[in-house]
Design a protein around this motif. Structure first.
Motif, PDB file in Angstrom:
ATOM      1  N   ARG A 250       0.832  -1.213   0.000  1.00 21.67           N
ATOM      2  CA  ARG A 250       0.000   0.000   0.000  1.00 21.67           C
ATOM      3  C   ARG A 250       0.862   1.258   0.000  1.00 21.67           C
ATOM      4  NH1 ARG A 250      -5.552  -0.086   2.071  1.00 21.67           N
ATOM      5  NH2 ARG A 250      -5.094   2.054   2.660  1.00 21.67           N
ATOM      6  N   TRP A 495     -17.224  14.070   0.898  1.00 15.52           N
ATOM      7  CA  TRP A 495     -18.316  13.173   1.305  1.00 15.52           C
ATOM      8  C   TRP A 495     -19.663  13.551   0.705  1.00 15.52           C
ATOM      9  CZ3 TRP A 495     -22.715  14.438   3.985  1.00 15.52           C
ATOM     10  CH2 TRP A 495     -22.714  15.603   4.747  1.00 15.52           C
ATOM     11  N   ARG A 498     -19.780  12.380  -2.802  1.00 15.78           N
ATOM     12  CA  ARG A 498     -19.751  10.925  -2.835  1.00 15.78           C
ATOM     13  C   ARG A 498     -21.088  10.334  -2.368  1.00 15.78           C
ATOM     14  NH1 ARG A 498     -16.555   7.644   0.068  1.00 15.78           N
ATOM     15  NH2 ARG A 498     -15.725   9.496   1.044  1.00 15.78           N
ATOM     16  N   LEU A 499     -21.681  10.955  -1.379  1.00 20.35           N
ATOM     17  CA  LEU A 499     -22.996  10.491  -0.913  1.00 20.35           C
ATOM     18  C   LEU A 499     -24.005  10.570  -2.061  1.00 20.35           C
ATOM     19  CD1 LEU A 499     -24.596   9.519   1.610  1.00 20.35           C
ATOM     20  CD2 LEU A 499     -25.222  11.895   1.983  1.00 20.35           C
TER      21      LEU A 499
ATOM     22  N   GLY B 172     -25.570  15.449   8.208  1.00 21.73           N
ATOM     23  CA  GLY B 172     -24.116  15.437   8.093  1.00 21.73           C
ATOM     24  C   GLY B 172     -23.497  16.822   8.191  1.00 21.73           C
ATOM     25  N   MET B 180     -17.944  12.174   8.479  1.00 20.66           N
ATOM     26  CA  MET B 180     -18.849  11.856   7.375  1.00 20.66           C
ATOM     27  C   MET B 180     -18.119  11.140   6.232  1.00 20.66           C
ATOM     28  SD  MET B 180     -21.817  12.408   8.358  1.00 20.66           S
ATOM     29  CE  MET B 180     -22.748  12.162   6.845  1.00 20.66           C
ATOM     30  N   GLU B 181     -16.835  11.475   6.045  1.00 24.81           N
ATOM     31  CA  GLU B 181     -16.042  10.739   5.048  1.00 24.81           C
ATOM     32  C   GLU B 181     -16.056   9.253   5.404  1.00 24.81           C
ATOM     33  OE1 GLU B 181     -14.707  12.004   2.431  1.00 24.81           O
ATOM     34  OE2 GLU B 181     -14.646  14.150   2.869  1.00 24.81           O
ATOM     35  N   VAL B 184     -19.594   7.658   4.949  1.00 21.62           N
ATOM     36  CA  VAL B 184     -19.981   7.409   3.556  1.00 21.62           C
ATOM     37  C   VAL B 184     -19.159   6.261   2.957  1.00 21.62           C
ATOM     38  CG1 VAL B 184     -20.144   8.390   1.229  1.00 21.62           C
ATOM     39  CG2 VAL B 184     -20.810   9.762   3.210  1.00 21.62           C
ATOM     40  N   ASP B 185     -17.894   6.151   3.375  1.00 20.42           N
ATOM     41  CA  ASP B 185     -17.062   5.035   2.908  1.00 20.42           C
ATOM     42  C   ASP B 185     -17.618   3.681   3.317  1.00 20.42           C
ATOM     43  OD1 ASP B 185     -15.139   6.325   1.548  1.00 20.42           O
ATOM     44  OD2 ASP B 185     -13.558   6.166   3.058  1.00 20.42           O
ATOM     45  N   ARG B 186     -18.341   3.671   4.407  1.00 21.60           N
ATOM     46  CA  ARG B 186     -18.825   2.413   4.972  1.00 21.60           C
ATOM     47  C   ARG B 186     -20.055   1.879   4.211  1.00 21.60           C
ATOM     48  NH1 ARG B 186     -17.440  -2.072   7.874  1.00 21.60           N
ATOM     49  NH2 ARG B 186     -18.975  -2.625   9.443  1.00 21.60           N
ATOM     50  N   ASN B 203      -6.964   3.462   6.203  1.00 23.79           N
ATOM     51  CA  ASN B 203      -7.109   4.661   5.368  1.00 23.79           C
ATOM     52  C   ASN B 203      -7.096   5.956   6.171  1.00 23.79           C
ATOM     53  OD1 ASN B 203      -7.333   2.962   3.226  1.00 23.79           O
ATOM     54  ND2 ASN B 203      -9.554   3.148   3.010  1.00 23.79           N
ATOM     55  N   TYR B 204      -7.700   5.928   7.339  1.00 23.91           N
ATOM     56  CA  TYR B 204      -7.827   7.170   8.113  1.00 23.91           C
ATOM     57  C   TYR B 204      -6.840   7.249   9.271  1.00 23.91           C
ATOM     58  CZ  TYR B 204     -11.929   8.225   5.374  1.00 23.91           C
ATOM     59  OH  TYR B 204     -12.766   8.502   4.335  1.00 23.91           O
TER      60      TYR B 204
END
Lengths: 517, 349
Positions: A250, A495, A498-499, B172, B180-181, B184-186, B203-204
């Motif tokens: 990674r 976000w 993306r949402l 949000g 929220m990132e 939403v990834d989940r 990732n975070y």
């Protein structure tokens, strides 16, 4: 009839034509013949029983040794709209299991583990059903000389006899002639019709890279993977190393999406990773052999073995997951001489040591057990054997009639005999496993065509390939230009965007944008 | 976030209770003792927020807090915050963990999350007329709920997604972008497969624990919003439908409560339900926290009631052992716990 089965194939599975061997096997099964089918991995073995099972009416029983395999197949069938299928295994919770057993007649395909088949209560229920076909998947498990011998498979014959003799279909992807004959003998069906198809796959090129140590392997991986972004699996024999290499890759490979997968992950987390790989959201997956069973991804291009497998059979099975769409793909084994110790250690964890076994036999005499359950509890509570080891010991205790259906028969005399016998047996098994490993190492060290060498134990001939055969036949990786993974979009957005994208609201976005103009 | 929560818990229990009691609070153990701890030490917000936590992970985190000098050595199972620990607790923004309200939401959260995740996956596929996919949630009750939703009159995948989008976007806005990132990834839809906890953690650059708690906090915030105005968040309220049962009693205690109200004696209830009398006594304590009108006179004479009340006031620590020492031998621990439970609100004052 021909029209019917082709129509059904398209109707149920959406395939327009049969793959090699499927039709011949299905026709024989439909005509009530017992069949042994050897088909390469990835050739759609399961269609051979799913299709007749669904055409027949009545019930089809499928004995399958692996939990994950069963669960995956049931899920895939359900996803394609076939709902009356079920898997009965030890993972099913008691309430759900009771409910399933109460309604067994409703299911057309019943997957069951060999252990569950031994359960009297379940067997009684199965006998009452109208069973039209009895399938033994991964049938090489029947043979002691198969690479995954499972003692419980030996009892399948008695069960079939109690079931009013339905036609039997035994399937495997890796069975030497020795194993094939064993299957017929143990099932006591000498007239089984054999459908043996060559298991070599022309579109899989074979490469072995000699690399002195871990660092060399990592450098090689980075250089290799960096060049092409394609669906890739890397096999490890250790969970920890799979995790660590994931982290290293990674860091080193920008723009690649990489994750690991092994038996230690929670069930729902595994499901996510598996589906990410299916959707090409992941490019590279670092996994143990827990991954791959029943994975139905057709465009895997590269299969790397970071560690040596334990024998040729599992190697063939694992590389067989590549290129099911028929496109060119490559298998690369990263080999360093010291790695040989890893499978050797594994053998010792699969078989009990003779000392511990002797100690256990002593306690059988001294501790006055009354039931098999008491012995089993003792074994697990004091961690005397692991599951694989105990399966082995238990089978032989049953064979010696020390453990019987509902009682024990423990006498000093018997135990002395057993002690002598089991020591010989353990040595024999170990020797056999080492022999299998040597076959693999011989292949790794081979200096002529790898394709010829790999398949010689399984079939008399193999298909020659002109280009991209193996490293010894002059394969040049630089000339290989597979189609690359499309970049997965969405990750770079914030976000809110993306949402919107995830919840399929892009249209609104466009119309808003139009309005703003 | 996890470390901050642990520090906050340890600060609240002082050294009255062992670190195990905090573990049970986080797991949401429905025992009389844990529920009493939760009430006595004001730990309601953390109750049951981390049901999948295991003891080894918890102990590892406690050891880490000791290693960095935030708490005392945990070897004897009791810890206190060092000055450094207090500084950390005070300097960090408490708003994040104030969003949590385990006591109110711990029983809704797991089921809601399953419905929520599965409903998005199903609706997004339906909207695109894709009928073949493997559900990411295997829970059968959630699957059944989704099926019923889809066949209900007037259901439209289109409307479902657009309403959900509006509501989540609005909610949000008042949370940090960072949370929220992750949230939403989940999510899994036709467009993306959700990230595993492990992947989000990498990732975070956060621990698995923190990821779990951040996701939990977002859900708790959603519940707070629904609770305040279920008409404004119609779709989220719809997903939570039927999950808002009164959870202040364990199921077993609720049964005991029914029997008590019908006038059965403790012995009869125990026999009837095939339980030990001590279990029934624990239920009574639990009930006493919720229902102050319970008829306790059969369980302890008036005179003793006031003796115990005095002893509680006299003792500084509030520890059962200390209170018991101030009282005659004949008074039992159960009777003391009962009085504490009955006077819970006054003492918290």
């Amino acid at each position: 009839m021909k029209q019917t089965i082709e129509y059904q194939l398209e109707n149920i599975f959406g395939h327009t034509s049969f793959k090699l061997g499927q039709k011949e096997i299905i026709e024989d099964v439909i005509n009530g013949k017992d069949v042994l089918g050897i088909l390469p991995t990835g050739s759609g073995k399961s269609v051979c029983f799913q299709l007749p099972g669904l055409i027949f009416g009545g019930t089809t029983i499928i004995v399958s040794p692996l939990l994950s395999l069963m669960v995956d197949q049931v899920k895939q069938l359900k996803a394609s709209g076939i709902k009356d299928v079920v898997a009965i295994n030890s993972m099913l919770d008691p309430v759900k299991r009771a409910q399933v057993l109460e309604n067994l007649y409703k299911y057309r395909l019943i997957y069951i583990s060999p252990e569950m088949l031994q359960n009297e209560f379940i067997l009684k229920r199965l006998i009452k059903l109208n069973i039209k076909l009895f399938v033994i998947d991964e049938a090489h498990c029947i043979s002691q000389w198969g690479h995954e011998f499972r003692p419980d498979y030996l009892k399948i014959k008695d069960i079939i006899n109690q079931l009013d003799q339905p036609p039997v279909l035994a399937l495997s992807a890796t069975a030497t002639e020795e194993v094939q004959n064993d299957i017929l003998a143990i099932l006591d069906r000498p007239n089984m019709k054999k459908h043996i198809y060559p298991i070599d796959r022309k579109n899989i090129s074979l490469v072995v890279e000699d690399l002195p140590d871990r660092k060399a392997k990592i450098d090689y991986l980075i250089a290799l993977l960096k060049q092409r972004k394609i669906p890739t699996m890397i096999y490890f024999s250790s969970r920890k190393e799979a995790e660590q290499i994931t982290l290293i890759l990674r860091e080193q490979l920008d723009n690649f999406s990489i994750a690991y997968y092994h038996g230690g992950l929670e069930q729902d987390e595994r499901l996510l990773i598996q589906q990410q790989f299916m959707k090409n959201q992941l490019d590279i997956i670092c996994c143990t052999s827990a991954f791959g069973m029943g994975i139905n991804k057709s465009d895997i291009r590269l299969i790397i073995h970071y560690h040596l497998p334990t024998q040729l059979e599992s190697f063939i099975q694992e590389i067989g997951r590549a290129g099911r769409d028929g496109e060119q793909c490559i298998s690369i084994v990263l080999y360093s001489k010291n790695d040989v110790q890893i499978p050797r250690n594994l053998f010792h964890s699969e078989l009990p040591s003779t000392d511990i076994t002797s100690g256990f036999i002593n306690s059988l005499e001294n501790l006055q057990f009354n039931t098999t359950n008491e012995i089993e509890k003792y074994v697990y509570d004091f961690q005397i054997f692991n599951e694989t080891q105990w399966r082995f010991i238990r089978y032989h205790l049953e064979d010696f009639l020390i453990i019987q259906k509902d009682k024990l028969d423990i006498s000093s005399e018997k135990l002395v005999q057993f002690d002598r016998f089991i020591k010989v047996k353990i040595e024999e098994r170990l020797k056999y496993k080492h022999h299998k490993l040597n076959d693999l190492i011989e292949w790794v060290d081979h200096s002529r065509c790898r394709r010829e060498k790999l398949y010689q134990h399984f079939q008399s001939n193999y298909s020659q390939v002109e280009e991209f055969c193996c490293d010894n036949c002059g394969l040049a990786l630089e000339e290989w230009h597979p189609k690359e993974n499309n970049k997965f979009d969405g990750t770079s957005l914030g976000w809110k965007e993306r949402l919107r994208w995830v919840l399929l609201q892009e249209k609104n976005n466009e119309s808003n944008a139009e309005r703003n103009h | 976030m996890f470390q901050l929560i642990l520090l906050s818990c340890f600060a609240k229990i002082k050294q009255d209770r062992s670190i195990s009691s905090v573990y049970h609070i986080l797991k949401g153990k429905k025992s009389a003792q844990t529920i009493q701890d939760m009430r006595l030490y004001d730990l309601g917000s953390y109750f049951g927020i981390y049901k999948s936590l295991n003891r080894a992970e918890f102990d590892e985190e406690v050891r880490y807090l000791n290693k960095v000098g935030a708490i005392s050595n945990p070897t004897d199972n009791f810890v206190y915050l060092t000055n450094k620990g207090k500084d950390i607790l005070n300097s960090k923004n408490q708003l994040d963990i104030d969003i949590l309200n385990g006591q109110a939401f711990e029983h809704i959260a797991p089921l809601f999350e399953k419905r929520f995740m599965l409903a998005i996956q199903v609706a997004s596929h339906l909207r695109l007329n894709k009928l073949s996919f493997i559900p990411i949630v295997e829970d059968e009750t959630a699957q059944k709920w989704i099926k019923e939703m889809m066949i209900s009159k007037g259901f439209s995948a289109n409307l479902f997604l657009s309403h959900l989008y509006d509501e989540l976007l609005e909610i949000g806005e008042s949370l940090s972008n960072y949370w929220m990132e992750i949230f939403v990834d989940r999510i899994t839809s036709d467009k993306q497969v959700g990230q595993s906890i492990q992947q989000l953690s990498i990732n975070y650059n956060k621990s698995n624990h923190d990821i779990h708690l951040i996701l939990t906090a977002v859900f708790h915030y959603i519940f707070t919003k629904i609770e305040k105005d279920k008409y404004q968040y119609k779709l989220l309220a719809y997903i939570s439908d039927g999950l808002w049962i009164d959870n202040s009693l364990t199921i077993s205690a609720r049964k005991t409560y029914e029997y008590v109200q019908q006038g059965y004696t403790i012995e009869t209830i125990a026999k009837q339900r095939n339980l030990k009398a001590n279990t029934i006594y624990d239920h009574l304590i639990e009930i006493a926290y919720v229902d102050k009108t319970i008829k306790w006179q059969t369980l302890l004479p008036d005179a003793n009631y006031f003796k115990i009340l005095e002893a509680i006031k006299k003792s500084n620590t509030g520890k059962l052992k200390d209170i018991k020492q101030l009282l005659p031998e004949s008074i039992s621990y159960f009777q003391i716990r009962l009085v504490i439970a009955l006077n819970n609100e006054k003492m918290m004052g």
